[in-house]
Write a protein that holds these residues in place. Structure first.
Motif, PDB file in Angstrom:
ATOM      1  N   GLY A  53       0.803  -1.209   0.000  1.00 12.64           N
ATOM      2  CA  GLY A  53       0.000   0.000   0.000  1.00 12.64           C
ATOM      3  C   GLY A  53       0.838   1.263   0.000  1.00 12.64           C
ATOM      4  O   GLY A  53       0.396   2.308  -0.463  1.00 12.64           O
ATOM      5  N   LEU A  54       2.079   1.149   0.534  1.00 19.91           N
ATOM      6  CA  LEU A  54       2.997   2.287   0.510  1.00 19.91           C
ATOM      7  C   LEU A  54       3.888   2.247  -0.731  1.00 19.91           C
ATOM      8  O   LEU A  54       4.260   3.294  -1.268  1.00 19.91           O
ATOM      9  CB  LEU A  54       3.882   2.303   1.763  1.00 19.91           C
ATOM     10  CG  LEU A  54       3.193   2.625   3.089  1.00 19.91           C
ATOM     11  CD1 LEU A  54       4.170   2.441   4.241  1.00 19.91           C
ATOM     12  CD2 LEU A  54       2.658   4.058   3.078  1.00 19.91           C
ATOM     13  N   LEU A  55       4.244   1.028  -1.148  1.00 23.75           N
ATOM     14  CA  LEU A  55       5.123   0.851  -2.297  1.00 23.75           C
ATOM     15  C   LEU A  55       4.453  -0.048  -3.330  1.00 23.75           C
ATOM     16  O   LEU A  55       3.530  -0.797  -3.024  1.00 23.75           O
ATOM     17  CB  LEU A  55       6.451   0.216  -1.857  1.00 23.75           C
ATOM     18  CG  LEU A  55       7.265   0.953  -0.788  1.00 23.75           C
ATOM     19  CD1 LEU A  55       8.494   0.121  -0.426  1.00 23.75           C
ATOM     20  CD2 LEU A  55       7.678   2.341  -1.256  1.00 23.75           C
ATOM     21  N   THR A  56       4.941  -0.005  -4.557  1.00 18.66           N
ATOM     22  CA  THR A  56       4.438  -0.902  -5.593  1.00 18.66           C
ATOM     23  C   THR A  56       5.007  -2.299  -5.362  1.00 18.66           C
ATOM     24  O   THR A  56       5.987  -2.474  -4.620  1.00 18.66           O
ATOM     25  CB  THR A  56       4.857  -0.406  -6.986  1.00 18.66           C
ATOM     26  OG1 THR A  56       6.291  -0.485  -7.102  1.00 18.66           O
ATOM     27  CG2 THR A  56       4.396   1.023  -7.221  1.00 18.66           C
ATOM     28  N   ASP A  57       4.435  -3.287  -5.999  1.00 24.27           N
ATOM     29  CA  ASP A  57       4.924  -4.663  -5.863  1.00 24.27           C
ATOM     30  C   ASP A  57       6.374  -4.766  -6.319  1.00 24.27           C
ATOM     31  O   ASP A  57       7.177  -5.487  -5.706  1.00 24.27           O
ATOM     32  CB  ASP A  57       4.055  -5.612  -6.685  1.00 24.27           C
ATOM     33  CG  ASP A  57       2.656  -5.771  -6.095  1.00 24.27           C
ATOM     34  OD1 ASP A  57       2.484  -5.449  -4.901  1.00 24.27           O
ATOM     35  OD2 ASP A  57       1.745  -6.210  -6.827  1.00 24.27           O
ATOM     36  N   LYS A  58       6.727  -4.040  -7.385  1.00 28.25           N
ATOM     37  CA  LYS A  58       8.099  -4.081  -7.889  1.00 28.25           C
ATOM     38  C   LYS A  58       9.069  -3.457  -6.895  1.00 28.25           C
ATOM     39  O   LYS A  58      10.175  -3.969  -6.670  1.00 28.25           O
ATOM     40  CB  LYS A  58       8.184  -3.352  -9.233  1.00 28.25           C
ATOM     41  CG  LYS A  58       9.544  -3.482  -9.901  1.00 28.25           C
ATOM     42  CD  LYS A  58       9.543  -2.864 -11.285  1.00 28.25           C
ATOM     43  CE  LYS A  58      10.911  -3.040 -11.946  1.00 28.25           C
ATOM     44  NZ  LYS A  58      10.951  -2.449 -13.308  1.00 28.25           N
ATOM     45  N   GLN A  59       8.666  -2.369  -6.273  1.00 22.71           N
ATOM     46  CA  GLN A  59       9.525  -1.723  -5.276  1.00 22.71           C
ATOM     47  C   GLN A  59       9.726  -2.632  -4.064  1.00 22.71           C
ATOM     48  O   GLN A  59      10.833  -2.715  -3.519  1.00 22.71           O
ATOM     49  CB  GLN A  59       8.912  -0.386  -4.840  1.00 22.71           C
ATOM     50  CG  GLN A  59       9.011   0.709  -5.882  1.00 22.71           C
ATOM     51  CD  GLN A  59       8.293   1.978  -5.446  1.00 22.71           C
ATOM     52  OE1 GLN A  59       7.231   1.924  -4.806  1.00 22.71           O
ATOM     53  NE2 GLN A  59       8.849   3.124  -5.794  1.00 22.71           N
ATOM     54  N   ILE A  60       8.666  -3.316  -3.650  1.00 26.07           N
ATOM     55  CA  ILE A  60       8.769  -4.244  -2.519  1.00 26.07           C
ATOM     56  C   ILE A  60       9.713  -5.392  -2.852  1.00 26.07           C
ATOM     57  O   ILE A  60      10.537  -5.810  -2.023  1.00 26.07           O
ATOM     58  CB  ILE A  60       7.369  -4.776  -2.130  1.00 26.07           C
ATOM     59  CG1 ILE A  60       6.522  -3.635  -1.536  1.00 26.07           C
ATOM     60  CG2 ILE A  60       7.473  -5.932  -1.146  1.00 26.07           C
ATOM     61  CD1 ILE A  60       5.094  -4.014  -1.245  1.00 26.07           C
ATOM     62  N   LYS A  61       9.628  -5.883  -4.078  1.00 29.47           N
ATOM     63  CA  LYS A  61      10.519  -6.964  -4.521  1.00 29.47           C
ATOM     64  C   LYS A  61      11.967  -6.490  -4.524  1.00 29.47           C
ATOM     65  O   LYS A  61      12.877  -7.212  -4.083  1.00 29.47           O
ATOM     66  CB  LYS A  61      10.099  -7.437  -5.912  1.00 29.47           C
ATOM     67  CG  LYS A  61      10.909  -8.616  -6.425  1.00 29.47           C
ATOM     68  CD  LYS A  61      10.405  -9.050  -7.801  1.00 29.47           C
ATOM     69  CE  LYS A  61      11.227 -10.237  -8.318  1.00 29.47           C
ATOM     70  NZ  LYS A  61      10.760 -10.663  -9.670  1.00 29.47           N
TER      71      LYS A  61
END
Length: 391
Positions: A53-61
Motif C-alpha cells: 500500500g505504501l510501495l508498488t509490488d516491484k519496489q517491494i521486490k
C-alpha cells in the motif's frame, strides 16, 4: 553515553545508505516510508509485507532483494577508498538549506566538503558556449565574490560555470561543484583541473551514487541543488530558451533571489538575462550589486530573528519589569560599526550609509580611520575593498 549515541547515529546513516540505493526507490518513496513512523534501520529489519500500500509490488521486490545482497562493510569500504562521504537527511551535516526545498534530496555524496552554512553562498550559472564577454564577467564575479569571502556554487560545466569556479579557486576562495553524475566522475573531462581543485578547496556534490555516468535527464535534477544551496543565484549570459532557465525557475520556486548580468540587446546570448531583468530580476553590473543583496538579505534575517526574540520574551517581560537592567546600546562609533558588519562582506559606503541611518554623521576619512583601527585590533577582516566580522 555520548559515544553510544554517536555510534547509533553512524549506524543509522549506514542503513540510510542502503535504503538510498534500493533500485526503484526515489526520494518520494523513501519519504513515504519514513513518514510512516519508521527509521531506516526499522525499514531494513521489517517484513516487506508491511509496506503493501505504501510501495508498488516491484519496489517491494527490489527492497527484499537488496536486503539479501547489500554488504554494509563492503559498501562503506568502497566510499572510504575513494574518500567519499555519504550524508543523508538524518545526518547533522546535511545542509539545512536543502531540507525544505520542493523535492529535497534524501542524501548527498560528497568528495571534499559541504559549503559552510555560516558563510554566504552565490550560485553562478550561465551559457556553456559563452562569448568573450561572458567569460570575462564570469572571471570578474567568480574572483570578486571569492575575495569578499563568498562561497561560489555552480555546476562545473563548460563555459560560465567552470570559468567562474576556476576564478574563485585561483583567488583562494571556496567553490562547490554540483554534478549530474557520481562525484568520482569528472564531466566534462576537460575540466579535470577544476574538478581536482574543487575536491581540495571546496567540494564536489551529487545525489547520484559513485560510478554513475552523466545523463541528460540528471542535469535538471541537480539544478535544484545548485539553487538550493545558494543565497543568491547570479545568471551570466543565457539564451532565451536554455538549461539556465530551469535553474532560475527552481530558484524562484525555492524563494531564492535571482540577479542577472545585462548584455547587448543584439546579442542572442544575452537574451535570457535581459528577459529576466525585464521580468523583475535584479541587475548585477558588478560584485557590489551581489554583495548588497546578500547584505540586505542577512540584515532582514537578523531583523526577523530580533522580532521573534521580542515576541518570545513578551510575556516574560510583563512579569519581570524592573528585574533586569535596561539594555545598553553601543557606546562608541566602533561599536556601531561592528553592529553593522557581519560575516557577509560589506563596503565602506554601505557602512557609512548604515551609520547615517543611525544618526551618526562622520566623513569618509574618519570612517576609514575607524575601519583601519578595527582591522588592526582584529575585530574586522578586510577583503579588498570589503569588510567582514572576524568569526
Amino acid at each position: 553515553m555520548k559515544n553510544m549515541t554517536d555510534n547509533n547515529k553512524n549506524k543509522e546513516n549506514e542503513y540510510a545508505h542502503w535504503l538510498f540505493n534500493v533500485q526503484g526507490l526515489g526520494n518520494k518513496s523513501i519519504d513515504k516510508l519514513l513518514c510512516n513512523g519508521m527509521s531506516c534501520s526499522d525499514i531494513y529489519k521489517a517484513d516487506v509485507k508491511e509496506f503493501k500500500g505504501l510501495l508498488t509490488d516491484k519496489q517491494i521486490k527490489n527492497l527484499e532483494q537488496s536486503k539479501r545482497i547489500w554488504d554494509f562493510d563492503k559498501e562503506a569500504a568502497k566510499l572510504a577508498k575513494k574518500d567519499i562521504s555519504f550524508i543523508s537527511r538524518i545526518d547533522s551535516r546535511f545542509p539545512d538549506k536543502l531540507k525544505n526545498i520542493p523535492d529535497p534530496p534524501f542524501a548527498l555524496y560528497v568528495k571534499g566538503e559541504l559549503p559552510d552554512p555560516a558563510k554566504p553562498s552565490v550560485a553562478i550559472i550561465g551559457a556553456r558556449m559563452c562569448s568573450e564577454y561572458g567569460r570575462y564577467m564570469a572571471r570578474v564575479f567568480g574572483r570578486g565574490l571569492a575575495l569578499a569571502g563568498v562561497q561560489v556554487i555552480s555546476g562545473m560545466a563548460r563555459g560560465v560555470d567552470g570559468i567562474s569556479q576556476k576564478a574563485a579557486l585561483a583567488a583562494g576562495g571556496k567553490s562547490y561543484g554540483i554534478v549530474g553524475s557520481g562525484v568520482d566522475i569528472c564531466y566534462p573531462e576537460d575540466n579535470l583541473e577544476i574538478y581536482n581543485n574543487l575536491c581540495e578547496m571546496g567540494g564536489v556534490i551529487s545525489e547520484f551514487p559513485p560510478g554513475t555516468y552523466p545523463k541528460a535527464n540528471f542535469f535538471p535534477m541537480r539544478n535544484r541543488i545548485i539553487s538550493g544551496l545558494a543565497d543568491v543565484v547570479l545568471v551570466i549570459e543565457a539564451r532565451e530558451k536554455s538549461g539556465t532557465q530551469i535553474t532560475v525557475d527552481t530558484a524562484l520556486e525555492q524563494g531564492r533571489e535571482v540577479l542577472a548580468v545585462p548584455g547587448r540587446v543584439t546579442d542572442r546570448l544575452s537574451d535570457g538575462c535581459n528577459l529576466l531583468i525585464s521580468q523583475g530580476a535584479g541587475v548585477a553590473i558588478g560584485v557590489d550589486d551581489v554583495l548588497e543583496r546578500l547584505w540586505e538579505g542577512a540584515r532582514s534575517s537578523r531583523c526577523r530573528e530580533k522580532t521573534d526574540d521580542i515576541r518570545r520574551n513578551h510575556n516574560e517581560d510583563q512579569y519581570n519589569l524592573g528585574s533586569r537592567e535596561e539594555s545598553e546600546g553601543p557606546e562608541t562609533i566602533e561599536d556601531e560599526i561592528l553592529e553593522l558588519v557581519d560575516i557577509i562582506p560589506v563596503s565602506s559606503s554601505q557602512i557609512l550609509e548604515g551609520l547615517n541611518l543611525r544618526g551618526i554623521d562622520i566623513s569618509v576619512p574618519q570612517l576609514m580611520g575607524y575601519l583601519m583601527e578595527l582591522n588592526y585590533k582584529g575585530a574586522l577582516i578586510q577583503d579588498g575593498a570589503y569588510y567582514r566580522k572576524r568569526q
